[in-house]
Design a protein around this motif. Structure first.
Motif, PDB file in Angstrom:
ATOM      1  N   UNK A 134     -48.469 -32.672  31.959  1.00 22.56           N
ATOM      2  CA  UNK A 134     -49.559 -33.649  31.937  1.00 22.56           C
ATOM      3  C   UNK A 134     -49.121 -34.936  31.252  1.00 22.56           C
ATOM      4  N   UNK A 135     -48.393 -34.815  30.149  1.00 22.23           N
ATOM      5  CA  UNK A 135     -47.882 -36.001  29.445  1.00 22.23           C
ATOM      6  C   UNK A 135     -46.950 -36.812  30.337  1.00 22.23           C
ATOM      7  N   UNK A 136     -46.066 -36.103  31.038  1.00 19.04           N
ATOM      8  CA  UNK A 136     -45.133 -36.782  31.935  1.00 19.04           C
ATOM      9  C   UNK A 136     -45.874 -37.485  33.069  1.00 19.04           C
ATOM     10  N   UNK A 137     -46.877 -36.821  33.604  1.00 14.94           N
ATOM     11  CA  UNK A 137     -47.668 -37.414  34.683  1.00 14.94           C
ATOM     12  C   UNK A 137     -48.447 -38.629  34.184  1.00 14.94           C
ATOM     13  N   UNK A 138     -49.026 -38.507  33.010  1.00 11.18           N
ATOM     14  CA  UNK A 138     -49.750 -39.637  32.406  1.00 11.18           C
ATOM     15  C   UNK A 138     -48.803 -40.825  32.204  1.00 11.18           C
TER      16      UNK A 138
END
Length: 173
Positions: A134-138
Motif C-alpha cells: 500500500x505504501x509503495x502504491x501510494x
C-alpha cells in the motif's frame, strides 16, 4: 459529469508529448502491478466470496473513488473504460456481477481496503506485506501528482469540478 471528466483527461493524455506518455505508461504499469499484488493477498483468503456474501457493503459510497491516476492507467494501456451507473444507491462501479473493473484497475481505495472479515483471515506476514505494498502504491500515486503538479487522490469527479468547472485549467495541468 463522468463523461465530461473522462473526455477531459483523455484529451489531456492525448496531447502529452511522447516522452510524457512513456512516463505515464511506465508509472501506470507499476500501479497496475501494485494493485495486482494487493489483490492477490486478499484473494489468498478467498475475499471474493466474503465480498459476494456481504454484497459489497464497503462499496456503498464509491462515487469519488476513481481517480485521475486510475483513469490514466486505462488510457495508457488502451483499455476500454467501463460505464458506471450513478443514482442506484450504491457504488456506481458495481454491476450485477460485482465490480465493473478488473482488480488491477480498481481505485486505490478499493484495492487497499480490507474489511474486518478479510483482515482477520490474513496471516501477520501477509498483513505486513499488504502495508508495504500500500505504501509503495501510494508513492506511485504521489509520483503522478508530482509529475502533473496536481492532486489526484481526491477523485476524478472532484478534480473535474476543481479544474474544469471552476475554470482553473486542465485536469492534467
Amino acid at each position: 459529469m463522468w463523461n465530461l471528466a473522462v473526455a477531459a483527461v483523455g484529451a489531456g493524455h492525448a496531447a502529452l508529448p511522447p516522452d510524457r506518455k512513456a512516463l505515464v505508461a511506465g508509472l501506470a504499469g507499476a500501479v497496475r502491478e501494485g494493485k495486482e499484488a494487493l489483490h492477490a493477498i486478499a484473494e489468498g483468503v478467498s475475499a471474493a466470496g466474503i465480498c459476494a456474501a456481504c454484497g459489497g457493503e464497503c462499496c456503498r459510497s464509491g462515487k469519488y473513488h476513481v481517480t485521475v491516476v486510475d483513469l490514466l492507467v486505462y488510457l495508457a494501456e488502451g483499455r476500454e473504460l467501463f460505464t458506471p451507473a450513478f443514482g442506484q444507491g450504491r457504488c456506481p462501479y458495481l454491476g450485477d456481477r460485482g465490480c465493473l473493473m478488473a482488480p488491477s484497475y480498481r481505485p486505490f481505495t478499493c484495492v487497499a481496503f480490507n474489511c474486518e472479515q478479510v483482515e482477520r483471515l490474513l496471516a501477520p506476514q501477509e498483513k505486513a506485506r499488504a502495508v508495504l505494498l500500500e505504501r509503495e502504491l501510494r508513492a506511485l500515486y504521489r509520483r503522478f501528482e508530482e509529475e502533473f503538479t496536481r492532486r489526484f487522490m481526491g477523485g476524478l469527479l472532484q478534480n473535474y469540478e476543481r479544474d474544469i468547472v471552476r475554470g482553473r485549467g486542465s485536469i492534467l495541468g
